[in-house]
Design an enzyme around this catalytic site. Structure first.
Site, mmCIF file in Angstrom:
data_model
loop_
_atom_site.group_PDB
_atom_site.id
_atom_site.type_symbol
_atom_site.label_atom_id
_atom_site.label_comp_id
_atom_site.label_asym_id
_atom_site.label_seq_id
_atom_site.Cartn_x
_atom_site.Cartn_y
_atom_site.Cartn_z
ATOM 1 N N CYS A 98 27.386 47.295 -4.083
ATOM 2 C CA CYS A 98 26.259 47.681 -3.232
ATOM 3 C C CYS A 98 25.755 49.049 -3.661
ATOM 4 O O CYS A 98 26.537 49.989 -3.762
ATOM 5 C CB CYS A 98 26.727 47.705 -1.774
ATOM 6 S SG CYS A 98 25.593 48.534 -0.655
ATOM 7 N N CYS A 102 18.734 50.358 -0.366
ATOM 8 C CA CYS A 102 17.729 49.422 0.169
ATOM 9 C C CYS A 102 17.545 49.537 1.679
ATOM 10 O O CYS A 102 16.455 49.287 2.185
ATOM 11 C CB CYS A 102 18.076 47.984 -0.149
ATOM 12 S SG CYS A 102 19.280 47.777 -1.405
ATOM 13 N N THR A 189 25.812 51.697 5.786
ATOM 14 C CA THR A 189 25.907 51.633 4.324
ATOM 15 C C THR A 189 25.371 52.911 3.679
ATOM 16 O O THR A 189 24.248 53.319 3.972
ATOM 17 C CB THR A 189 25.103 50.412 3.816
ATOM 18 O OG1 THR A 189 25.712 49.240 4.330
ATOM 19 C CG2 THR A 189 25.072 50.346 2.307
ATOM 20 N N GLU A 255 30.711 52.376 3.723
ATOM 21 C CA GLU A 255 30.128 52.313 5.073
ATOM 22 C C GLU A 255 30.818 53.363 5.928
ATOM 23 O O GLU A 255 31.939 53.769 5.630
ATOM 24 C CB GLU A 255 30.336 50.925 5.713
ATOM 25 C CG GLU A 255 29.584 49.793 5.028
ATOM 26 C CD GLU A 255 30.232 49.362 3.731
ATOM 27 O OE1 GLU A 255 31.464 49.504 3.608
ATOM 28 O OE2 GLU A 255 29.526 48.905 2.822
ATOM 29 N N HIS A 290 15.466 43.300 5.030
ATOM 30 C CA HIS A 290 16.815 43.459 4.470
ATOM 31 C C HIS A 290 17.387 42.112 4.030
ATOM 32 O O HIS A 290 18.172 42.045 3.084
ATOM 33 C CB HIS A 290 17.741 44.170 5.459
ATOM 34 C CG HIS A 290 18.862 44.860 4.737
ATOM 35 N ND1 HIS A 290 18.642 45.772 3.725
ATOM 36 C CD2 HIS A 290 20.206 44.749 4.837
ATOM 37 C CE1 HIS A 290 19.804 46.190 3.247
ATOM 38 N NE2 HIS A 290 20.775 45.581 3.905
ATOM 39 N N TYR A 294 18.799 40.992 -0.101
ATOM 40 C CA TYR A 294 20.055 40.412 -0.574
ATOM 41 C C TYR A 294 19.941 39.728 -1.926
ATOM 42 O O TYR A 294 20.882 39.058 -2.362
ATOM 43 C CB TYR A 294 20.676 39.532 0.512
ATOM 44 C CG TYR A 294 21.296 40.379 1.608
ATOM 45 C CD1 TYR A 294 21.965 41.554 1.267
ATOM 46 C CD2 TYR A 294 21.211 40.052 2.948
ATOM 47 C CE1 TYR A 294 22.524 42.370 2.238
ATOM 48 C CE2 TYR A 294 21.772 40.865 3.926
ATOM 49 C CZ TYR A 294 22.429 42.028 3.562
ATOM 50 O OH TYR A 294 22.995 42.831 4.519
ATOM 51 N N CYS A 296 20.324 41.464 -4.191
ATOM 52 C CA CYS A 296 21.435 42.213 -4.802
ATOM 53 C C CYS A 296 22.636 41.294 -5.019
ATOM 54 O O CYS A 296 23.402 41.473 -5.962
ATOM 55 C CB CYS A 296 21.831 43.397 -3.929
ATOM 56 S SG CYS A 296 22.611 42.928 -2.368
ATOM 57 N N GLU A 444 29.599 41.610 3.930
ATOM 58 C CA GLU A 444 28.226 42.018 4.220
ATOM 59 C C GLU A 444 27.274 40.832 4.067
ATOM 60 O O GLU A 444 26.286 40.722 4.806
ATOM 61 C CB GLU A 444 27.773 43.175 3.336
ATOM 62 C CG GLU A 444 26.352 43.554 3.695
ATOM 63 C CD GLU A 444 25.908 44.894 3.231
ATOM 64 O OE1 GLU A 444 26.655 45.547 2.504
ATOM 65 O OE2 GLU A 444 24.794 45.284 3.605
#
Ligand SMILES: Cc1cc2nc3c(=O)[nH]c(=O)nc-3n(C[C@H](O)[C@H](O)[C@H](O)COP(=O)(O)OP(=O)(O)OC[C@H]3O[C@@H](n4cnc5c(N)ncnc54)[C@H](O)[C@@H]3O)c2cc1C
Ligand code: SF4
Length: 487
Positions: A98, A102, A189, A255, A290, A294, A296, A444
């Site tokens: 991560c 974002c 995050t 986090e 968001h 993802y 990502c 996540e």
């Protein structure tokens, strides 16, 4: 735009109050547990200066006309949204983890819409304040923590009915120059890698909850803010002297629980206060952006698929038909994840504020897939990798003069591959499936931007059931008086 070095230096100048393992951390940037997560964010700065990535990593500010990092950009077209998807996949693949930035980008975009809409209804000046704030973020190329999730206490109770009112962020008093807020934001995050923290409500609210309907931004080191770092599975491996057992020694995420103990927020940084009817909109728009982010996971999936293929070759099974088929299946699942993110971007549309919002139905479908497919990709990776991924002795044992020779001998597979390389790829797979990176890749994927049920509720609200029934009835000749359908 900041360079990676300038970003790192700017973090050193912050005076964050951070606790980990019961102690205050004085040097956050060089802390071995936190540092890999800082490296991931730093890459978002570094790539923006490399010509090959410029098109994805940078954009033109719609307020100043200047070139800015895309993470500070307000999407002006569907093309911008698609570039955001591709930027996420690229960074996921380059970090295998991560990269945190974002959430802030998604908060900025959601606020650009909601502040405009509140002003249109109430004649307030939130959008003007927001644009001034945005210009500051863009000019200084800041990383923002997007903070939505409250601790929430008893989930069956709304904010005003919680025995402890601090379970949801709320305003404790108004002052001439601003408000004083109390509460906390959980699972944040990249919190301690951020210059700013942007607060949004967690849920839709009613009139009784209006003191909780608050959105604002603060410098991350504002007085009264405390960060308590979350643990990640295998985190203390980063404190060992060897690097191989970390799996991914360079990059990671983090986090934290962020506590706001009566923190002052000046009016110019307040973007919603008491307009409870807009809390739900802000939550849904932030969550939809968001859920698109993802992409990502497709990037991290690229790494895991690459690692699975590599260990298959190292173990000598790459030609087996079932292994080839499993790699195909991993790619199919991974591209399905990517497709959802691209689709909701392509179908994005302009809001009255001018900002492009993703197609929210498709963004929710995208995230619903994200709650499942990475788990299946990780399952197949473990099938291909074999059990050694979780039974491999430590790096110190491999270096031991007494037992190292036995490990070298018995953990040799393909004779042209070193045992060290075999260990490295196994540890990388372990890192993504069970270690520090599994926090981002798996849990996540499940809960981030809302647990699976949150997407199902949105899908049920947004799927056009009337139209679907209309088509079904039309084809088989049913006349429906209620919607005037005749054949
Ligand atoms: C790794 C990670 C990173 C994250 N990063 C961020 C971040 O940067 N910023 C941020 O704001 N948030 C972040 N989140 C938070 C994320 O949005 C929440 O985890 C998510 O919204 C779920 O909330 P929860 O964890 O409190 O779980 P819970 O709300 O306790 O949910 C657990 C289960 O209970 C169900 N449930 C909860 N409430 C109800 C109810 N009222 N009725 C029926 N069922 C219910 C849920 O559907 C779920 O199945 C992150 C989470 C993770 C795991
Ligand atoms: S999980 Fe993905 S989308 Fe969320 S902050 Fe990390 S990299 Fe970005």
């Amino acid at each position: 735009m900041k360079t990676a070095k300038e970003y790192e230096e700017s973090l050193r100048r912050l005076n964050l109050v951070v606790y980990m393992f019961g102690k205050r951390i004085e040097n956050i940037v060089d802390d071995p547990i936190i540092r890999p997560s800082m490296n991931s964010v730093a890459l978002t700065y570094e790539l923006a200066h490399i010509p090959e990535y410029e098109d994805l990593m940078t954009a033109t500010s719609h307020i100043t006309g200047e070139k800015i990092n895309r993470f500070c950009h307000i999407h002006q077209s569907a093309e911008d949204l698609v570039k955001k998807t591709d930027m996420g996949r690229l960074l996921g693949a380059m970090t295998g983890s991560c990269f945190q930035r974002c959430v802030g980008m998604d908060a900025l975009n959601a606020l650009s819409i909601t502040t405009f809409d509140i002003d249109a209804k109430h004649g307030t000046e939130y959008n003007k304040r927001f644009l001034t704030y945005l210009e500051y973020v863009q000019k200084n190329d800041l990383t923002c923590d997007g903070a939505m999730t409250d601790p929430k206490g008893d989930r069956s109770l709304p904010p005003h009915k919680q025995p402890d009112q601090d379970m949801y962020m709320h305003v404790v008093r108004e002052e001439k120059d601003g408000i004083v807020v109390r509460g906390a934001k959980a699972h944040q995050t990249g919190a301690v890698n951020s210059h700013e923290v942007i607060i949004m409500p967690t849920i839709a609210m009613r009139a009784e909850d209006k003191e909780f309907a608050v959105s604002f931004a603060l410098p991350s080191d504002a007085p009264g803010i405390t960060y308590i770092m979350g643990r990640q599975s295998c985190d203390t491996r980063k404190m060992e002297k060897g690097k191989i057992d970390c799996g991914n020694p360079q990059f990671g995420g983090h986090e934290a629980l962020v506590v706001f103990d009566d923190v002052f927020v000046p009016w110019e940084r307040v973007f919603m206060y008491r307009e409870y009817e807009f809390a739900g909109q802000l939550v849904e728009q932030f969550a939809s952006y968001h859920r698109q982010s993802y992409a990502c996971k497709a990037g991290v999936g690229d790494v895991l698929i690459g690692a699975a293929q590599t260990i298959a070759e190292y173990n000598g099974v790459q030609k087996a038909s079932h292994i080839k088929d499993k790699i195909i299946e991993m790619n199919h699942l991974n591209e399905t994840l990517y497709s959802g993110s691209v689709a909701c971007a392509c179908k994005g549309a302009r809001e009255p504020s001018g900002t492009f919002l993703v197609n929210t139905l498709l963004a929710n479908v995208c995230k619903q897939n994200v709650t499942r497919l990475p788990f299946e990709i990780a399952r197949i990776a473990q099938d291909i990798a074999g059990g050694l991924m979780v039974t491999l002795p430590s790096e110190d044992d491999f270096n031991s003069p007494e037992v190292g020779k036995w490990l070298e001998k018995y953990f040799k597979a393909n004779s042209s591959v070193s045992t060290t390389d075999r260990r490295k790829i196994l540890r990388l797979i372990e890192n993504i499936c069970f270690g520090t990176a599994a926090v981002g890749y798996l849990t996540e994927s499940m809960h981030g931007a809302g647990s699976p049920q949150a997407q199902r509720i949105m899908i049920s609200r947004q799927a056009d059931m009337i139209q679907k029934q209309f088509h079904a009835k039309r084809l088989c000749g049913i006349t429906d008086e209620t919607n005037g359908t005749t054949v």
